[in-house]
Design a protein around this motif. Structure first.
Motif, mmCIF file in Angstrom:
data_model
loop_
_atom_site.group_PDB
_atom_site.id
_atom_site.type_symbol
_atom_site.label_atom_id
_atom_site.label_comp_id
_atom_site.label_asym_id
_atom_site.label_seq_id
_atom_site.Cartn_x
_atom_site.Cartn_y
_atom_site.Cartn_z
ATOM 1 N N VAL A 174 0.757 -1.181 0.046
ATOM 2 C CA VAL A 174 -0.114 0.208 0.135
ATOM 3 C C VAL A 174 1.065 1.315 -0.027
ATOM 4 O O VAL A 174 1.888 1.323 0.862
ATOM 5 N N SER A 175 0.535 2.380 -0.793
ATOM 6 C CA SER A 175 1.083 3.384 -0.757
ATOM 7 C C SER A 175 -0.158 4.552 -0.810
ATOM 8 O O SER A 175 -0.872 4.582 -1.547
ATOM 9 N N ILE A 176 0.293 5.408 0.220
ATOM 10 C CA ILE A 176 -0.518 6.680 0.537
ATOM 11 C C ILE A 176 0.345 7.822 -0.022
ATOM 12 O O ILE A 176 1.332 8.205 0.652
ATOM 13 N N SER A 177 0.083 8.688 -1.083
ATOM 14 C CA SER A 177 1.095 9.734 -1.495
ATOM 15 C C SER A 177 0.282 10.922 -2.445
ATOM 16 O O SER A 177 -0.589 10.321 -2.968
ATOM 17 N N LEU A 178 0.740 11.928 -2.551
ATOM 18 C CA LEU A 178 0.176 12.811 -3.588
ATOM 19 C C LEU A 178 0.122 12.340 -5.001
ATOM 20 O O LEU A 178 -0.960 12.073 -5.778
ATOM 21 N N TRP A 179 1.188 11.699 -5.485
ATOM 22 C CA TRP A 179 1.234 11.076 -6.840
ATOM 23 C C TRP A 179 2.172 9.606 -6.468
ATOM 24 O O TRP A 179 3.208 9.755 -5.927
ATOM 25 N N ASN A 180 1.476 8.656 -6.781
ATOM 26 C CA ASN A 180 1.857 7.184 -6.861
ATOM 27 C C ASN A 180 2.043 6.808 -8.367
ATOM 28 O O ASN A 180 1.274 6.700 -9.151
ATOM 29 N N ASP A 181 3.286 6.655 -8.509
ATOM 30 C CA ASP A 181 3.419 6.124 -10.087
ATOM 31 C C ASP A 181 4.562 4.916 -9.900
ATOM 32 O O ASP A 181 5.695 4.495 -9.440
ATOM 33 N N ILE A 182 3.578 3.851 -10.221
ATOM 34 C CA ILE A 182 4.374 2.361 -10.287
ATOM 35 C C ILE A 182 4.380 1.959 -11.746
ATOM 36 O O ILE A 182 3.591 2.020 -12.528
ATOM 37 N N GLN A 183 5.775 1.663 -12.170
ATOM 38 C CA GLN A 183 6.004 1.210 -13.479
ATOM 39 C C GLN A 183 5.544 -0.002 -14.151
ATOM 40 O O GLN A 183 5.300 -0.374 -14.992
ATOM 41 N N GLY A 184 5.774 -0.909 -12.895
ATOM 42 C CA GLY A 184 5.269 -2.440 -13.393
ATOM 43 C C GLY A 184 3.681 -2.678 -12.875
ATOM 44 O O GLY A 184 3.020 -2.064 -12.797
ATOM 45 N N ASN A 185 3.657 -3.896 -12.123
ATOM 46 C CA ASN A 185 2.287 -4.267 -11.635
ATOM 47 C C ASN A 185 2.076 -3.859 -10.329
ATOM 48 O O ASN A 185 3.075 -3.846 -9.638
ATOM 49 N N LEU A 186 0.902 -3.662 -9.853
ATOM 50 C CA LEU A 186 0.501 -3.180 -8.502
ATOM 51 C C LEU A 186 -0.396 -4.475 -7.998
ATOM 52 O O LEU A 186 -1.515 -4.586 -8.393
ATOM 53 N N ASN A 187 0.207 -4.925 -6.769
ATOM 54 C CA ASN A 187 -0.642 -5.836 -6.305
ATOM 55 C C ASN A 187 -0.800 -5.428 -4.802
ATOM 56 O O ASN A 187 0.125 -5.632 -3.918
ATOM 57 N N GLY A 188 -1.869 -4.685 -4.649
ATOM 58 C CA GLY A 188 -1.994 -4.034 -3.339
ATOM 59 C C GLY A 188 -3.042 -2.619 -3.904
ATOM 60 O O GLY A 188 -3.911 -2.798 -4.556
ATOM 61 N N GLY A 189 -2.723 -1.542 -3.050
ATOM 62 C CA GLY A 189 -3.505 -0.582 -3.479
ATOM 63 C C GLY A 189 -2.659 0.775 -3.470
ATOM 64 O O GLY A 189 -1.536 0.936 -2.718
ATOM 65 N N THR A 190 -3.203 1.893 -4.033
ATOM 66 C CA THR A 190 -2.618 3.216 -3.955
ATOM 67 C C THR A 190 -3.697 4.293 -3.718
ATOM 68 O O THR A 190 -4.864 4.031 -4.021
#
Length: 190
Positions: free
Chosen positions: A94-110
């Motif tokens: 999990v990531s909580i941020s103004l801008w979340n930028d994940i270049q690959g796959n996200l298994n979880g949440g933003t």
């Protein structure tokens, strides 16, 4: 002053004895316990940001810019919420941020004002959610995903391949009942 030197020495000693981490960072490049080429395996606290190769564990920042060049696994949050969080590889957690930028796959949440994912995504909550692969759940003002396997809930929703449901003011799905529908749209079955 002696307390700061003690903490810096303790962090450096733990890095030598146990590998990279925990990390204390003032800014990217001014980091104690690890460098941008190291993998952090338990805890990182960053005042104005940091950069590492990989990270697993708890990642806390004050404000600024946090970059993981490889993969991230864990929980990331800035104390004041004012941060850009970038992962060059895959993310689990999990990531909580103004801008979340994940270049690959996200298994979880933003959770953020803007969430961008270069691969597939499990969950995004924010103002603008953009997924280049397949999204399962997108909750936001504007949601886009190349493919949707679950739900898009927002003011404007868009996808090329809908295999779920869209709920919003404007819903675009290239394979929907109609390409553009208000309120609700889903895949045409014939």
């Amino acid at each position: 002053m002696n307390t700061k030197l003690f903490l810096a020495g303790l962090t450096l000693a733990s890095s030598i004895a146990f590998g990279a981490g925990p990390q204390f960072s003032i800014a990217p490049g001014i980091q104690f316990g690890a460098t941008k080429y190291d993998t952090i395996t338990n805890f990182s606290f960053n005042l104005l940001g940091a950069e590492n190769q990989n990270m697993s564990g708890l990642d806390i920042s004050l404000v600024g810019y946090r970059k993981i060049n490889g993969n991230f696994s864990g929980v990331h949050f800035p104390i004041f919420g004012l941060e850009a969080f970038r992962v060059g590889g895959n993310m689990e957690g999990v990531s909580i941020s103004l801008w979340n930028d994940i270049q690959g796959n996200l298994n979880g949440g933003t959770l953020g004002i803007v969430n961008t994912v270069g691969g597939d995504s499990t969950f995004n909550f924010g103002g603008v959610n953009y997924v280049e692969g397949r999204a399962m759940v997108q909750l936001g003002l504007v949601n886009y995903s190349q493919s949707v396997g679950g739900i898009q809930l927002g003011f404007v929703n868009a996808t090329q391949n809908l295999d779920g449901i869209q709920v919003g003011f404007i819903n675009y799905a290239a394979n929907g009942i109609l390409p553009v529908l208000p309120i609700i749209n889903f895949k045409k079955s014939f």
